[in-house]
Design a protein around this motif. Structure first.
Motif, PDB file in Angstrom:
ATOM      1  N   LEU A 173       0.820  -1.217   0.000  1.00 36.01           N
ATOM      2  CA  LEU A 173       0.000   0.000   0.000  1.00 36.01           C
ATOM      3  C   LEU A 173       0.849   1.262   0.000  1.00 36.01           C
ATOM      4  O   LEU A 173       2.035   1.232   0.340  1.00 36.01           O
ATOM      5  N   GLU A 174       0.203   2.357  -0.387  1.00 39.80           N
ATOM      6  CA  GLU A 174       0.729   3.707  -0.193  1.00 39.80           C
ATOM      7  C   GLU A 174       0.100   4.244   1.096  1.00 39.80           C
ATOM      8  O   GLU A 174      -1.110   4.110   1.286  1.00 39.80           O
ATOM      9  N   VAL A 175       0.891   4.863   1.957  1.00 37.49           N
ATOM     10  CA  VAL A 175       0.289   5.428   3.164  1.00 37.49           C
ATOM     11  C   VAL A 175      -0.407   6.762   2.874  1.00 37.49           C
ATOM     12  O   VAL A 175      -1.191   7.240   3.700  1.00 37.49           O
ATOM     13  N   ILE A 176      -0.131   7.337   1.731  1.00 41.49           N
ATOM     14  CA  ILE A 176      -0.957   8.417   1.183  1.00 41.49           C
ATOM     15  C   ILE A 176      -1.161   8.074  -0.282  1.00 41.49           C
ATOM     16  O   ILE A 176      -0.197   8.040  -1.055  1.00 41.49           O
ATOM     17  N   GLN A 177      -2.384   7.785  -0.669  1.00 39.83           N
ATOM     18  CA  GLN A 177      -2.639   7.480  -2.072  1.00 39.83           C
ATOM     19  C   GLN A 177      -2.475   8.752  -2.899  1.00 39.83           C
ATOM     20  O   GLN A 177      -3.196   9.732  -2.687  1.00 39.83           O
ATOM     21  N   VAL A 183      -5.020  10.811  -0.552  1.00 41.62           N
ATOM     22  CA  VAL A 183      -5.827  10.288   0.553  1.00 41.62           C
ATOM     23  C   VAL A 183      -4.895   9.648   1.584  1.00 41.62           C
ATOM     24  O   VAL A 183      -4.337   8.581   1.344  1.00 41.62           O
ATOM     25  N   PRO A 184      -4.713  10.279   2.752  1.00 45.54           N
ATOM     26  CA  PRO A 184      -3.852   9.692   3.775  1.00 45.54           C
ATOM     27  C   PRO A 184      -4.512   8.494   4.446  1.00 45.54           C
ATOM     28  O   PRO A 184      -5.736   8.440   4.620  1.00 45.54           O
ATOM     29  N   ALA A 185      -3.700   7.534   4.846  1.00 43.53           N
ATOM     30  CA  ALA A 185      -4.193   6.410   5.636  1.00 43.53           C
ATOM     31  C   ALA A 185      -4.575   6.891   7.020  1.00 43.53           C
ATOM     32  O   ALA A 185      -3.967   7.812   7.574  1.00 43.53           O
ATOM     33  N   GLU A 186      -5.608   6.267   7.592  1.00 47.12           N
ATOM     34  CA  GLU A 186      -5.969   6.524   8.977  1.00 47.12           C
ATOM     35  C   GLU A 186      -5.108   5.635   9.885  1.00 47.12           C
ATOM     36  O   GLU A 186      -4.735   4.524   9.506  1.00 47.12           O
ATOM     37  N   GLN A 210       6.126   8.134  -4.329  1.00 43.37           N
ATOM     38  CA  GLN A 210       5.767   9.560  -4.347  1.00 43.37           C
ATOM     39  C   GLN A 210       5.886  10.213  -2.972  1.00 43.37           C
ATOM     40  O   GLN A 210       6.223  11.389  -2.872  1.00 43.37           O
ATOM     41  N   THR A 211       5.653   9.458  -1.920  1.00 40.96           N
ATOM     42  CA  THR A 211       5.573  10.042  -0.581  1.00 40.96           C
ATOM     43  C   THR A 211       6.926  10.151   0.111  1.00 40.96           C
ATOM     44  O   THR A 211       7.039  10.853   1.116  1.00 40.96           O
ATOM     45  N   GLY A 212       7.929   9.465  -0.397  1.00 45.81           N
ATOM     46  CA  GLY A 212       9.213   9.404   0.303  1.00 45.81           C
ATOM     47  C   GLY A 212      10.155  10.551   0.010  1.00 45.81           C
ATOM     48  O   GLY A 212       9.828  11.500  -0.705  1.00 45.81           O
ATOM     49  N   ILE A 213      11.330  10.475   0.585  1.00 49.59           N
ATOM     50  CA  ILE A 213      12.433  11.433   0.407  1.00 49.59           C
ATOM     51  C   ILE A 213      12.009  12.836   0.832  1.00 49.59           C
ATOM     52  O   ILE A 213      12.117  13.812   0.087  1.00 49.59           O
ATOM     53  N   GLY A 214      11.475  12.916   2.051  1.00 47.47           N
ATOM     54  CA  GLY A 214      11.190  14.210   2.663  1.00 47.47           C
ATOM     55  C   GLY A 214       9.891  14.859   2.259  1.00 47.47           C
ATOM     56  O   GLY A 214       9.525  15.904   2.812  1.00 47.47           O
ATOM     57  N   ARG A 215       9.157  14.282   1.336  1.00 46.02           N
ATOM     58  CA  ARG A 215       7.959  14.925   0.786  1.00 46.02           C
ATOM     59  C   ARG A 215       6.931  15.255   1.860  1.00 46.02           C
ATOM     60  O   ARG A 215       6.245  16.275   1.776  1.00 46.02           O
ATOM     61  N   ALA A 221       7.100   8.538   4.527  1.00 44.57           N
ATOM     62  CA  ALA A 221       5.799   8.879   5.099  1.00 44.57           C
ATOM     63  C   ALA A 221       5.307   7.841   6.100  1.00 44.57           C
ATOM     64  O   ALA A 221       4.545   8.182   7.013  1.00 44.57           O
ATOM     65  N   TYR A 222       5.715   6.580   5.968  1.00 41.57           N
ATOM     66  CA  TYR A 222       5.247   5.558   6.912  1.00 41.57           C
ATOM     67  C   TYR A 222       5.682   5.874   8.334  1.00 41.57           C
ATOM     68  O   TYR A 222       5.085   5.393   9.302  1.00 41.57           O
ATOM     69  N   GLN A 223       6.726   6.709   8.482  1.00 45.11           N
ATOM     70  CA  GLN A 223       7.251   7.043   9.807  1.00 45.11           C
ATOM     71  C   GLN A 223       6.289   7.920  10.600  1.00 45.11           C
ATOM     72  O   GLN A 223       6.427   8.037  11.814  1.00 45.11           O
ATOM     73  N   HIS A 224       5.292   8.503   9.947  1.00 43.15           N
ATOM     74  CA  HIS A 224       4.241   9.230  10.659  1.00 43.15           C
ATOM     75  C   HIS A 224       3.341   8.271  11.436  1.00 43.15           C
ATOM     76  O   HIS A 224       2.644   8.695  12.358  1.00 43.15           O
TER      77      HIS A 224
END
Length: 385
Positions: A173-177, A183-186, A210-215, A221-224
Motif C-alpha cells: 500500500l501507499e500510506v498516502i494514495q 488520501v492519507p491512511a488513517e 511519491q511520498t518518500g524522500i522528505g515529501r 511517510a510511513y514514519q508518521h
C-alpha cells in the motif's frame, strides 16, 4: 506530425529553463512550479549541490555495469538504510521497477503468491505493477491481469479483518494514495494492516515512490504512523530528476535475492547515484526536514485562509508538501486557469488538485501560489458550479 507515441495528454507548454521553484516556458513566461516533475525535484530545479556531484562523476565514469564493485552505490544505500527500517538496497531506474522488485522478493521469500493491494492505489504501469494497481482505468485494454492480486477498500479495517488464508505473500500500500486523490491512511487502518500481516504471515510492502524522500516532512511517510515495513520502495525524489529507483528491505530478506535472482543494466548508474547521494545528504538533514514541516504547515494555513468559504472546495488534505484540494466538480478547468495565471499544478483523480512544490520553496513563493489559487478559483467559480 510527431515521432512520439501519444501516451501523454501534454500541456501546450515546453519548459525551457528552470531554477528552484520557478520554470520558464518557450515564450519566456514564468511559472511557480508546484508539480516538481511529479514529486521528483524535491530540492527544486538545478540544485547546485546535485549539479556539482553529477559533474564530478561525469568526469570519472558514466557506466560500467553491476558486475563491478560500486562504492557510490554503497554510500547511497547507507543513507537510505540509516533513515528507514531497512537494511539492504536494490537500485533500479524507476518506481515501477522498484515495485516489481518488491513483488518478486515478497513472493520468492515467502513462497506464496497472493498480494493484497487497495482500490484507487497506483503502483506502476508494468504488467505486475499495473495488476497491483487498484484502478480499472489503468487496466483497461490490456487483457487479463496477473491473477495473484486482490483489492480491498482503502482505509477499511473491517474488510482487512475478513481476509483469511495461507497463501498471502504481502500486503502492499501507499500510506498516502497519490494518484488516487491524495488520501492519507488513517492510523486505525495502519494498525489493522499490521495485525493482518501478522495473522496472514505476510510481508508489509510500503510504496513510498511519491511520498518518500522528505515529501511529507519525514524521510519516509510511513514514519508518521509508527509502521515497520519489511520492504520500502522509492524513486521520484530519490535523485532530484535523474532516473533512479530503490527497493529497501530488511536483512532477513537478503538471502532471497542472491546472484541471478534479479538484476538491471542501468540501475545504480554512477551518475544517478551521484545525484541521489547529494540529494539524500541534504534532505535527510534534520534541520532541513524541520524547515519542510514549518513551511508545509504554513502552506496549508495559507490555503485554508484563501479558500475559506469557497463553496467549490470540499476539503484540503495531505501531509507535508503533498497537498490535495478536493473540489465538488472537475478539477481540470481550475488547473488550466492556474496555469494561465502562472502556477503549475496537477490533478489526482478527476476532482482533486494536487500540489507538490519543491521542498525548498520559499515563504514568498508559497504566498504567491496561494494568491494565484484564490484568484483562479474566483475566475472559474461559474464554470465549476
Amino acid at each position: 506530425m510527431t515521432h512520439l507515441f501519444p501516451t501523454y495528454a501534454r500541456y501546450d507548454v515546453e519548459i525551457k529553463d528552470a531554477k528552484g521553484a520557478v520554470a520558464v516556458d518557450q515564450n519566456g513566461k514564468e511559472y511557480l512550479d508546484f508539480i516538481s516533475g511529479i514529486a521528483v525535484c524535491n530540492l527544486g530545479h538545478c540544485d547546485e549541490d546535485v549539479k556539482k556531484a553529477v559533474k564530478q562523476q561525469l568526469d570519472k565514469v558514466w557506466h560500467v555495469s553491476n558486475l563491478f564493485q560500486s562504492s557510490i552505490q554503497e554510500e547511497t544505500a547507507r543513507l537510505l538504510t540509516e533513515n528507514s527500517s531497512g537494511d539492504a538496497v536494490f537500485f533500479c531506474n524507476s518506481g515501477a521497477e522498484a515495485n516489481e522488485a518488491a513483488i518478486k522478493l515478497a513472493r520468492k521469500h515467502t513462497g506464496k503468491s497472493k498480494i493484497l493491494t487497495f482500490r484507487q492505489s497506483f503502483h506502476g504501469r508494468t504488467f505486475a505493477t499495473m495488476s497491483a494497481t487498484g484502478q480499472s482505468k489503468i487496466h483497461d485494454g490490456f487483457g487479463p491481469l496477473l491473477p495473484s492480486f486482490e483489492y480491498l477498500p482503502y482505509n477499511d479495517s473491517e474488510a482487512l479483518e475478513q481476509i483469511a488464508g495461507d497463501d498471502y505473500a504481502a500486503i502492499m500500500l501507499e500510506v498516502i494514495q497519490g494518484e488516487g486523490g491524495v488520501v492519507p491512511a488513517e492510523q486505525t487502518f495502519m494498525n489493522a494492516v499490521k495485525k493482518a500481516c501478522t495473522r496472514l504471515g505476510a510481508l508489509l510492502i510500503i510504496d513510498e515512490v511519491q511520498t518518500g524522500i522528505g515529501r511529507t516532512g519525514k524521510p519516509f511517510a510511513y514514519q508518521h504512523y509508527g509502521a515497520d515495513p519489511d520492504i520500502i520502495t522509492s524513486a521520484k525524489g530519490l535523485a532530484n530528476g535523474f532516473p533512479a529507483g530503490a527497493m529497501i528491505g530488511k536483512k532477513e530478506l537478503v538471502s532471497s535475492f542472491q546472484p541471478g535472482s534479479h538484476g538491471t543494466t542501468f540501475g545504480g548508474n554512477p551518475l544517478a547515484m551521484a545525484a541521489a547521494k547529494a540529494t539524500l545528504e541534504k534532505i535527510f538533514d534534520p534541520a532541513f526536514l524541520e524547515d519542510v514541516n514549518r513551511k508545509a504547515e504554513k502552506m496549508t494555513d495559507l490555503l485554508k485562509n484563501v479558500l475559506s468559504g469557497a463553496e467549490e472546495v470540499e476539503d484540503i488534505r495531505g501531509k507535508g508538501f503533498m497537498i490535495g484540494i478536493q473540489l465538488k466538480q472537475e478539477a481540470a478547468p481550475l488547473i488550466a486557469e492556474l496555469r494561465l495565471n502562472g502556477l503549475l499544478a496537477l490533478p489526482a483523480g478527476p476532482t482533486v488538485i494536487r500540489l507538490l512544490p519543491p521542498l525548498t520553496v520559499t515563504d514568498e513563493e508559497m504566498s504567491a501560489a496561494a494568491d494565484i489559487i484564490g484568484k483562479s478559483l474566483r475566475e472559474t467559480a461559474g464554470s465549476l458550479s
